[in-house]
Scaffold this motif. Structure first.
Motif, mmCIF file in Angstrom:
data_model
loop_
_atom_site.group_PDB
_atom_site.id
_atom_site.type_symbol
_atom_site.label_atom_id
_atom_site.label_comp_id
_atom_site.label_asym_id
_atom_site.label_seq_id
_atom_site.Cartn_x
_atom_site.Cartn_y
_atom_site.Cartn_z
ATOM 1 N N GLU A 29 -4.575 -3.902 -5.851
ATOM 2 C CA GLU A 29 -4.241 -3.831 -7.270
ATOM 3 C C GLU A 29 -2.813 -4.285 -7.534
ATOM 4 O O GLU A 29 -2.088 -3.692 -8.332
ATOM 5 N N THR A 30 -2.397 -5.329 -6.843
ATOM 6 C CA THR A 30 -1.093 -5.906 -7.116
ATOM 7 C C THR A 30 -1.152 -6.675 -8.432
ATOM 8 O O THR A 30 -2.217 -7.081 -8.880
ATOM 9 N N THR A 31 0.011 -6.871 -9.037
ATOM 10 C CA THR A 31 0.066 -7.516 -10.343
ATOM 11 C C THR A 31 -0.275 -8.998 -10.261
ATOM 12 O O THR A 31 -0.976 -9.538 -11.108
ATOM 13 N N ASP A 32 0.208 -9.667 -9.214
ATOM 14 C CA ASP A 32 -0.060 -11.099 -9.112
ATOM 15 C C ASP A 32 0.182 -11.561 -7.682
ATOM 16 O O ASP A 32 0.773 -10.843 -6.860
ATOM 17 N N TYR A 33 -0.279 -12.777 -7.387
ATOM 18 C CA TYR A 33 -0.160 -13.381 -6.058
ATOM 19 C C TYR A 33 0.248 -14.834 -6.265
ATOM 20 O O TYR A 33 -0.568 -15.658 -6.687
ATOM 21 N N LEU A 34 1.519 -15.139 -6.021
ATOM 22 C CA LEU A 34 2.055 -16.471 -6.275
ATOM 23 C C LEU A 34 2.183 -17.256 -4.979
ATOM 24 O O LEU A 34 2.678 -16.740 -3.977
ATOM 25 N N LEU A 35 1.732 -18.496 -5.038
ATOM 26 C CA LEU A 35 1.830 -19.372 -3.875
ATOM 27 C C LEU A 35 3.023 -20.319 -4.025
ATOM 28 O O LEU A 35 3.260 -20.879 -5.105
ATOM 29 N N LYS A 36 3.770 -20.465 -2.950
ATOM 30 C CA LYS A 36 4.895 -21.395 -2.944
ATOM 31 C C LYS A 36 4.379 -22.827 -2.829
ATOM 32 O O LYS A 36 3.378 -23.071 -2.167
ATOM 33 N N ALA A 70 0.835 -1.208 0.000
ATOM 34 C CA ALA A 70 0.000 0.000 0.000
ATOM 35 C C ALA A 70 0.865 1.252 0.000
ATOM 36 O O ALA A 70 0.566 2.238 -0.691
ATOM 37 N N LEU A 71 1.949 1.219 0.775
ATOM 38 C CA LEU A 71 2.854 2.369 0.848
ATOM 39 C C LEU A 71 3.532 2.604 -0.501
ATOM 40 O O LEU A 71 3.659 3.744 -0.957
ATOM 41 N N ILE A 72 3.961 1.524 -1.140
ATOM 42 C CA ILE A 72 4.613 1.643 -2.444
ATOM 43 C C ILE A 72 3.664 2.242 -3.477
ATOM 44 O O ILE A 72 4.034 3.166 -4.222
ATOM 45 N N HIS A 73 2.427 1.750 -3.508
ATOM 46 C CA HIS A 73 1.465 2.273 -4.482
ATOM 47 C C HIS A 73 1.059 3.706 -4.164
ATOM 48 O O HIS A 73 0.694 4.460 -5.062
ATOM 49 N N GLU A 74 1.111 4.059 -2.904
ATOM 50 C CA GLU A 74 0.810 5.445 -2.531
ATOM 51 C C GLU A 74 1.872 6.389 -3.081
ATOM 52 O O GLU A 74 1.577 7.483 -3.539
ATOM 53 N N GLU A 75 3.124 5.927 -3.046
ATOM 54 C CA GLU A 75 4.226 6.742 -3.538
ATOM 55 C C GLU A 75 4.315 6.706 -5.062
ATOM 56 O O GLU A 75 4.624 7.704 -5.705
ATOM 57 N N ASN A 76 4.058 5.520 -5.644
ATOM 58 C CA ASN A 76 4.170 5.365 -7.094
ATOM 59 C C ASN A 76 3.205 4.275 -7.562
ATOM 60 O O ASN A 76 3.535 3.090 -7.490
ATOM 61 N N PRO A 77 2.003 4.653 -8.047
ATOM 62 C CA PRO A 77 0.985 3.666 -8.435
ATOM 63 C C PRO A 77 1.400 2.773 -9.606
ATOM 64 O O PRO A 77 0.766 1.756 -9.858
ATOM 65 N N THR A 78 2.461 3.147 -10.353
ATOM 66 C CA THR A 78 2.852 2.369 -11.528
ATOM 67 C C THR A 78 3.747 1.184 -11.183
ATOM 68 O O THR A 78 4.034 0.350 -12.038
ATOM 69 N N VAL A 79 4.214 1.098 -9.923
ATOM 70 C CA VAL A 79 5.099 -0.001 -9.548
ATOM 71 C C VAL A 79 4.344 -1.329 -9.612
ATOM 72 O O VAL A 79 3.218 -1.440 -9.128
ATOM 73 N N GLN A 80 4.954 -2.342 -10.222
ATOM 74 C CA GLN A 80 4.357 -3.667 -10.336
ATOM 75 C C GLN A 80 4.726 -4.489 -9.093
ATOM 76 O O GLN A 80 5.893 -4.799 -8.874
ATOM 77 N N VAL A 81 3.727 -4.814 -8.274
ATOM 78 C CA VAL A 81 3.959 -5.547 -7.033
ATOM 79 C C VAL A 81 3.465 -6.985 -7.188
ATOM 80 O O VAL A 81 2.326 -7.224 -7.593
ATOM 81 N N VAL A 82 4.323 -7.932 -6.862
ATOM 82 C CA VAL A 82 3.969 -9.349 -6.911
ATOM 83 C C VAL A 82 4.245 -9.966 -5.545
ATOM 84 O O VAL A 82 5.352 -9.840 -5.011
#
Length: 328
Positions: A49-56, A21-33
């Motif tokens: 609105e993260t790009t993806d959610y990967l399970l180990k 949330a902090l990263i997107h607040e600073e820069n909404p274009t960052v791709q977070v996985v």
């Protein structure tokens, strides 16, 4: 991140969700996985609105899909940034829920309700000749023909002047007792939605995900135009069928969070869809969300009984019974 440098102050002990949330607040274009062994936060991650959610453990094929998705989104951002904004349509038309026009970002006000309705009728038949008598029959049904003809010409004159003020190539032509509306470099949500692909694939998934958001209500829903009902039903049907296609795609790709979200959206617009309820119950059960599955069934059963006077199908009830007994 298009070559930009991103920095943010990270507090000790901050959670991954809070950091995203902090990263997107600073820069909404960052791709977070997110890469995690925990399923519990999948929905929360998707809401950020993260790009993806990967399970180990993460399979190579699944990771490659995530990487390809990141590349596609970065390319879209690059194209958007490099586009000459002076070439973008200055006339924006929205038809879902209600008709609204804006020119250069400013809302267009209608002189009368009948002018608005006539423009909406032309828009629904964009680039298609419409006979003058059909317009009178649809919009001035209970009026004297001669008076209705005068009203039509008055409205036509106003619409022409309005269009000319927007763009010289916006025209409302007349030939052989037929009027034809043509718009140059105009954007319309219904037109974009109508031309959206119907078969979901990895190549068009981002386009479909973006365009499906345009549908926030039925076509001209709040205007009450009876002549728009057929078109509204067509677009509503496309919306629901596209949601089901998205659900199939997400299920096949094991994108549980998006799968849940699209099933919930189907039920938002079609609360009596038993197939969506069954699919949603099953994914809830698979993810260990037993309470959500029970609550979903109970709410669905109550709605069916109170609104339609019927009960859920046997298969649906059996899933609920087994879950209640702890056998699922």
């Amino acid at each position: 991140m298009n070559g930009s440098i991103f920095t943010c102050e990270i507090q000790p002990g901050i959670s991954g969700m809070d950091l995203a949330a902090l990263i997107h607040e600073e820069n909404p274009t960052v791709q977070v996985v997110f890469v995690t062994a925990h399923r519990d936060y999948a929905i929360q991650a998707f809401e950020l609105e993260t790009t993806d959610y990967l399970l180990k453990p993460v399979l190579k094929e699944r990771l490659n899909k995530t990487i390809n998705r990141i590349h596609e989104r970065l390319e879209e951002e690059h194209l958007s940034e490099s586009m000459d904004h002076s070439t973008l349509p200055s006339l924006e038309i929205r038809c879902f829920k209600q008709l609204s026009l804006s020119f250069n970002g400013e809302p267009v006000l209608w002189k009368s309700a009948k002018i608005k309705e006539l423009f909406a009728f032309f828009l629904m038949h964009l680039d298609t000749p419409i006979h003058r008598d059909l317009l009178i029959d649809k919009l001035w049904e209970n009026h004297d023909y001669k008076k209705a003809k005068i009203h039509l010409h008055t409205c036509i004159s106003y619409i022409r002047k309005m269009l000319e003020s927007f763009h010289p190539n916006h025209t409302l032509s007349f030939a052989g007792q037929h009027y034809t509306l043509h718009l140059e470099q105009a954007w319309c949500d219904a037109v974009v939605f109508e031309h959206m692909p119907t078969v979901v694939s990895s190549k068009n998934i981002d386009t479909i995900e973006r365009n499906i958001l345009l549908y926030n209500g039925e076509y001209l829903e709040e205007e009450g135009y009876e002549w728009a009902r057929v078109k509204a039903n067509e677009l509503s049907g496309k919306f629901i069928s596209t949601l089901y296609s998205l659900a199939d795609y997400y299920e096949q790709e094991h994108l549980d969070t998006k799968y849940i979200t699209v099933l919930q959206k189907i039920l938002q617009f079609n609360p009596y869809s038993e197939s969506a309820v069954v699919r949603l119950m099953k994914v809830y059960i698979r993810l260990g969300m037993r309470a959500d599955a029970l609550h979903l069934y109970e709410s669905f059963k109550q709605s069916l009984c109170e609104d339609l006077g019927i009960f859920p199908e046997k298969e649906t009830s059996q899933i609920y019974t087994l879950l209640k007994q702890g056998d699922l």
